[in-house]
Design an enzyme around this catalytic site. Structure first.
Site, PDB file in Angstrom:
ATOM      1  N   GLN A 312      37.708 -68.687 -76.041  1.00 17.48           N
ATOM      2  CA  GLN A 312      36.403 -69.276 -76.343  1.00 17.48           C
ATOM      3  C   GLN A 312      35.661 -68.390 -77.345  1.00 17.48           C
ATOM      4  O   GLN A 312      35.810 -67.160 -77.336  1.00 17.48           O
ATOM      5  CB  GLN A 312      35.582 -69.473 -75.068  1.00 17.48           C
ATOM      6  N   GLY A 338      14.509 -52.820 -81.430  1.00 19.13           N
ATOM      7  CA  GLY A 338      13.782 -51.556 -81.452  1.00 19.13           C
ATOM      8  C   GLY A 338      13.813 -50.863 -80.104  1.00 19.13           C
ATOM      9  O   GLY A 338      14.863 -50.463 -79.617  1.00 19.13           O
ATOM     10  N   TRP A 340      12.226 -47.702 -77.534  1.00 18.44           N
ATOM     11  CA  TRP A 340      11.995 -46.262 -77.679  1.00 18.44           C
ATOM     12  C   TRP A 340      13.086 -45.592 -78.509  1.00 18.44           C
ATOM     13  O   TRP A 340      12.825 -44.821 -79.427  1.00 18.44           O
ATOM     14  CB  TRP A 340      11.922 -45.625 -76.298  1.00 18.44           C
ATOM     15  N   THR A 341      14.336 -45.929 -78.218  1.00 14.87           N
ATOM     16  CA  THR A 341      15.456 -45.240 -78.858  1.00 14.87           C
ATOM     17  C   THR A 341      15.702 -45.711 -80.279  1.00 14.87           C
ATOM     18  O   THR A 341      16.104 -44.923 -81.144  1.00 14.87           O
ATOM     19  CB  THR A 341      16.733 -45.429 -78.018  1.00 14.87           C
ATOM     20  N   GLU A 381       7.985 -48.526 -81.707  1.00 18.02           N
ATOM     21  CA  GLU A 381       7.277 -47.469 -80.982  1.00 18.02           C
ATOM     22  C   GLU A 381       7.286 -46.173 -81.810  1.00 18.02           C
ATOM     23  O   GLU A 381       8.208 -45.374 -81.674  1.00 18.02           O
ATOM     24  CB  GLU A 381       7.934 -47.250 -79.616  1.00 18.02           C
ATOM     25  N   MET A 447       2.072 -52.778 -73.572  1.00 23.03           N
ATOM     26  CA  MET A 447       2.844 -51.962 -72.630  1.00 23.03           C
ATOM     27  C   MET A 447       1.921 -51.097 -71.770  1.00 23.03           C
ATOM     28  O   MET A 447       1.829 -49.868 -71.942  1.00 23.03           O
ATOM     29  CB  MET A 447       3.866 -51.129 -73.401  1.00 23.03           C
ATOM     30  N   ASP A 450       3.518 -46.439 -68.108  1.00 19.27           N
ATOM     31  CA  ASP A 450       3.953 -45.147 -68.683  1.00 19.27           C
ATOM     32  C   ASP A 450       2.796 -44.315 -69.224  1.00 19.27           C
ATOM     33  O   ASP A 450       2.988 -43.471 -70.091  1.00 19.27           O
ATOM     34  CB  ASP A 450       4.989 -45.353 -69.798  1.00 19.27           C
ATOM     35  N   TRP A 587       8.933 -55.042 -67.366  1.00 15.60           N
ATOM     36  CA  TRP A 587      10.118 -54.229 -67.674  1.00 15.60           C
ATOM     37  C   TRP A 587      10.669 -53.706 -66.362  1.00 15.60           C
ATOM     38  O   TRP A 587       9.967 -52.941 -65.678  1.00 15.60           O
ATOM     39  CB  TRP A 587       9.750 -53.051 -68.572  1.00 15.60           C
TER      40      TRP A 587
END
Length: 607
Positions: A312, A338, A340-341, A381, A447, A450, A587
């Protein structure tokens, strides 16, 4: 988000330096058509890396190849690349991808895999014949048909037509694929598909079969949306209820799209952000192809209850999301880039926003999965501020990027952004033109979590997602109310703001004080990362002992945690409605309980 570090696929840890290469197979004998040769390229005792090389030794092109072999009991393939590898018992099959099936005379192609056990392959076959090239069938497979075109689209049907494939012995018929699964076999070059759902997206492609019953490569796909409204209206009210699904969660977390069904969460959300696509050299890019498009699911693991097959055109998370949308037509899926990393590439993207937007649309609208995605989400970010890296693109860069995305994607796609919730004076919200960019975006995922955590290892302890300020909060403007107020003041409509909820807690250890504001010695132990733990774990391991600023906290032993519970989420959703916000997002899915109690709290609170 501070903690969004991409997990490495489990099998990737098995890769060893090239210096460990050890060939275990002799070169193929002289051949008249094609050969397949095996080598063990790496060995680490309990597992190994293997490679098959297919070479066209004939005088005419090969249009497809399939290698079959047997492993002894206890030896198996755990992951593969550059081929679709499947098994039936101890019998293994590797078939070309859509892009590497054609081999000109003298050309070769290799595909590799990671394996467990110590056995060697036996009984090799190439295209049904001997791997030494002495009896490889000479009949070439048919070419790919043209990409289908759609016409006469109604509420429940669509007519498809395509240009014919070619074959040296003649084409017998065509398989019509809807969302990657065969729905019909026809002898002509057109087909009308009936019995569809109103207002639903489908993807169609076709595959030719010759008189020897060989199938050729799959055509490109066409995306079709039937007319009319969906037969099942969204059960979730008029507010956005969005959850992030992480690409890497299918590895160590063992969290898959089907979990959204078994938990009941799929019926209680409106949107999913698939995280994350990468941003490389200023361009959008698929990150982990194995998880996204290649991972095979068995019948019991899949949303549809149907097992993936080796041939498939699409598997992995994308195919599972396709099945989820068929089961829950109200859900829209956005591809998020995108995080954080991967935010380091946005600075280069801002230098040529139009080229960036074009590259993103190319990924989102790839014909293999164009029907899966309803929009794009940008998680930068942070523009003109510091995250994992510092950006100096200037205050207008984010607005310019948003404008280019809307121009490229048009009005029919969702275009959104996850943004900072730093409401402090001169903070990250002040660093970019979020007010000016809002006109191009459907909404912002603010966000609002954090804010505080064990990245300040000595404390003071504080809730990582405070709804409001409170006496003793470590930083002014670090709360949801301050962020939402500042964004409104910059001209962002309340209806374009979604309140963020974390399905996890942040915690410290070495804490003697139960109330917020205590000293600490470092991050509390966590399952995947120190200082972070899923709600589903914390609700039992360290139950809440109090609340502050609309968020729960817990003191157990020497550990201090803050996290949201169904009760605090209910309070936050009430506040969001009173503020006129467009809804909420979270999240991320895998932090919730098996019965989705936090997603349920968001759904109930926004009704």
């Amino acid at each position: 988000m501070r903690f969004r570090h991409r997990a490495v696929a489990g099998f990737a840890t098995l890769l060893l330096p090239l210096s460990a290469l050890v060939a275990l197979a002799s070169p193929a004998q002289a051949a008249t058509s094609a050969t397949a040769t095996y080598a063990k390229t790496q060995d680490w005792g309990t597992g190994f890396e293997g490679k098959w090389t297919v070479k066209n030794t004939g005088t005419t092109a090969l249009s497809s190849w399939t290698v079959e072999w047997d492993f002894p009991s206890g030896t198996s393939v755990t992951s593969a690349w550059d081929a679709d590898v499947t098994s039936s018992g101890n019998h293994w099959t590797g078939k070309n991808k859509s892009w590497n099936g054609t081999l000109a005379p003298g050309a070769s192609i290799s595909f590799g895999f990671n394996g467990s056990g110590t056995g060697a392959p036996a009984g090799c076959k190439l295209n049904g014949g001997s791997c030494d090239g002495t009896s490889v069938p000479g009949d070439a497979a048919p070419s790919a048909p043209g990409t289908p075109s759609a016409s006469n689209v109604t509420d429940t049907s669509v007519r498809l037509s395509w240009s014919a494939a070619t074959d040296d012995k003649g084409v017998k018929n065509y398989d019509v694929l809807r969302d990657g699964a065969k729905v019909a076999t026809v002898t002509g070059t057109s087909y009308t598909d009936n019995g569809l759902r109103k207002g639903t997206d489908y993807s169609y492609s076709v595959q030719a079969r010759d008189t020897a019953d060989q199938t050729g490569p799959v055509s490109g796909s066409v995306r079709v949306r039937t007319t009319g409204n969906t037969e099942e209206p969204p059960p979730t009210g008029d507010k956005v209820k969005l959850g992030y699904f992480t690409e890497w969660g299918v590895y160590g977390r063992n969290y898959h799209v089907k979990n959204l069904v078994t938990s009941g969460s799929a019926a209680k959300i409106t949107h999913i952000n698939y995280a994350f696509g990468n941003v490389v050299n200023g361009q959008c890019k698929l990150d982990d192809a194995y998880a996204a498009t290649d991972k095979a699911y068995t019948a019991d693991q899949s949303v549809s209850g149907t097992a993936d097959t080796w041939d498939q055109p699409l598997r992995g998370n994308f195919n599972q999301l396709r099945q989820l949308k068929a089961k829950y037509p109200h859900i829209k899926v956005l591809y998020s880039f995108g995080g954080w990393t991967y935010s380091g590439g946005f600075g280069q993207a801002a230098q040529n926003p139009a080229a960036f937007a074009k590259s993103c649309k190319g990924v989102v609208e790839d014909p293999r999965w164009a029907d899966v995605f309803d929009g794009i989400d940008i998680d930068w970010e942070y523009p003109n501020a510091c995250g994992l890296t510092c950006d100096t693109s200037g205050p207008a860069a984010f607005k310019n990027l948003s404008q280019a995305l809307r121009a490229e994607f048009g009005k029919d796609y969702l275009v959104t952004a996850a943004i900072t919730a730093d409401g402090s004076s001169g903070g990250k919200i002040d660093a970019a033109d979020y007010g000016g960019a809002a006109q191009y975006l459907n909404w912002y995922n603010v966000m609002t979590y954090d804010y505080f955590g064990a990245f300040d290892k000595d404390g003071p302890t504080a809730p990582h997602s405070p709804l409001t300020s409170y006496n003793g909060i470590p930083q002014d403007g670090f709360n949801s109310a301050a962020a939402i107020s500042k964004l409104k003041a910059k001209g962002v409509p309340a209806s374009k703001l979604l309140l963020g909820i974390g399905f996890y807690g942040r915690g410290w250890t070495g804490v003697t004080q139960a109330a917020p504001g205590g000293a600490a010695t470092g991050p509390a132990p966590g399952t995947y990362e120190a200082g972070i733990e899923d709600y589903k774990i914390l609700k039992n391991s360290c139950p809440a002992t109090g609340t502050v600023a609309g968020t729960a906290y817990a003191h157990c032993g020497g550990n201090w945690w803050s996290y949201d519970t169904p009760a605090t989420i209910a309070g936050k959703m009430s506040w969001a409605k009173n503020q006129g916000l467009g809804g909420a997002f979270f999240w991320e899915f895998s932090g919730d309980t098996a019965n989705g109690e936090l997603a349920t709290a968001i759904d109930s609170g926004l009704r």
